[in-house]
Design a protein around this motif. Sequence first.
Motif, short mmCIF file in Angstrom:
data_model
loop_
_atom_site.label_atom_id
_atom_site.label_comp_id
_atom_site.label_asym_id
_atom_site.label_seq_id
_atom_site.Cartn_x
_atom_site.Cartn_y
_atom_site.Cartn_z
N GLY A 62 0.79 -1.22 0.00
CA GLY A 62 0.00 0.00 0.00
C GLY A 62 0.83 1.27 0.00
N LEU A 63 2.10 1.15 0.34
CA LEU A 63 2.99 2.32 0.29
C LEU A 63 3.29 2.73 -1.15
N LYS A 64 3.04 1.80 -2.07
CA LYS A 64 3.25 2.06 -3.50
C LYS A 64 4.66 2.58 -3.79
N ASN A 65 5.62 1.89 -3.19
CA ASN A 65 7.02 2.25 -3.37
C ASN A 65 7.77 0.96 -3.72
N GLU A 66 8.19 0.86 -4.96
CA GLU A 66 8.82 -0.37 -5.45
C GLU A 66 10.07 -0.75 -4.65
N ILE A 67 10.86 0.22 -4.27
CA ILE A 67 12.10 -0.07 -3.53
C ILE A 67 11.79 -0.65 -2.15
N ILE A 68 10.80 -0.07 -1.47
CA ILE A 68 10.41 -0.58 -0.16
C ILE A 68 9.80 -1.98 -0.30
N SER A 69 8.96 -2.16 -1.29
CA SER A 69 8.35 -3.48 -1.52
C SER A 69 9.41 -4.53 -1.82
N GLU A 70 10.33 -4.22 -2.70
CA GLU A 70 11.40 -5.18 -3.03
C GLU A 70 12.21 -5.53 -1.79
N ALA A 71 12.48 -4.54 -0.96
CA ALA A 71 13.24 -4.78 0.27
C ALA A 71 12.46 -5.70 1.22
N PHE A 72 11.17 -5.44 1.37
CA PHE A 72 10.37 -6.25 2.28
C PHE A 72 10.27 -7.70 1.79
N PHE A 73 10.05 -7.87 0.52
CA PHE A 73 9.82 -9.22 0.00
C PHE A 73 11.09 -10.04 -0.19
N THR A 74 12.19 -9.58 0.41
CA THR A 74 13.37 -10.44 0.49
C THR A 74 13.16 -11.49 1.57
N ILE A 75 12.14 -11.32 2.40
CA ILE A 75 11.81 -12.31 3.42
C ILE A 75 10.53 -13.02 3.01
N ASP A 76 10.53 -14.33 3.13
CA ASP A 76 9.31 -15.07 2.82
C ASP A 76 8.53 -15.32 4.11
N GLU A 77 7.34 -15.87 3.99
CA GLU A 77 6.47 -16.03 5.15
C GLU A 77 7.07 -16.95 6.21
N GLN A 78 7.71 -18.01 5.79
CA GLN A 78 8.29 -18.95 6.74
C GLN A 78 9.40 -18.28 7.57
N GLU A 79 10.27 -17.56 6.90
CA GLU A 79 11.34 -16.85 7.61
C GLU A 79 10.75 -15.76 8.51
N TRP A 80 9.73 -15.06 8.02
CA TRP A 80 9.04 -14.04 8.80
C TRP A 80 8.52 -14.62 10.11
N VAL A 81 7.81 -15.75 10.02
CA VAL A 81 7.22 -16.37 11.21
C VAL A 81 8.31 -16.71 12.23
N GLU A 82 9.41 -17.26 11.76
CA GLU A 82 10.51 -17.59 12.68
C GLU A 82 11.09 -16.34 13.34
N CYS A 83 11.24 -15.27 12.57
CA CYS A 83 11.77 -14.02 13.11
C CYS A 83 10.80 -13.40 14.12
N VAL A 84 9.51 -13.45 13.82
CA VAL A 84 8.51 -12.92 14.73
C VAL A 84 8.51 -13.70 16.04
N LYS A 85 8.58 -15.02 15.94
CA LYS A 85 8.64 -15.84 17.16
C LYS A 85 9.83 -15.44 18.02
N ASP A 86 10.99 -15.27 17.40
CA ASP A 86 12.19 -14.86 18.14
C ASP A 86 11.99 -13.49 18.77
N TYR A 87 11.49 -12.56 17.99
CA TYR A 87 11.28 -11.18 18.46
C TYR A 87 10.32 -11.15 19.65
N LEU A 88 9.20 -11.85 19.53
CA LEU A 88 8.19 -11.82 20.59
C LEU A 88 8.65 -12.55 21.85
N SER A 89 9.59 -13.46 21.71
CA SER A 89 10.07 -14.21 22.87
C SER A 89 11.08 -13.42 23.70
N GLU A 90 11.60 -12.34 23.15
CA GLU A 90 12.58 -11.50 23.83
C GLU A 90 11.90 -10.26 24.41
#
Length: 112
Positions: free
Chosen positions: A75-103
């Motif tokens: 929704g930011l409609k910014n290709e550079i930001i979108s490309e940067a975000f989508f370097t992470i896939d959902e599986q990696e995201w979930v693992e990172c979120v679990k780590d983040y929330l546990s700290e």
Amino acid sequence: MNKFELFCMIYYVLEAEWDENESPQLGAFLSDANPFLFDDIGSADPAVFANFCEKVPAEITLENSYSIASTYVCGLKNEIISEAFFTIDEQEWVECVKDYLSEDHKGASNNG
């Protein structure tokens, strides 16, 4: 997961990509979005976090967090930001979120 925690996770993903490519446009967004500049909950430019809060639903779970984050970034409609975000896939995201929330972290419901 609350809105601020989701905002921080998006920030961490984008910051990690900025460390790799140092895009000036991404850097400018990160400067405005920085959730750690001040002690309160928000962003360096308060409008960035306020806009984020308007665009994301109140109920955020681990299972839907990647979808909500993806929708916000697109929704930011910014290709550079979108490309940067989508370097992470959902599986990696979930693992990172679990780590983040546990700290201990800023904005956790148990520490304000």
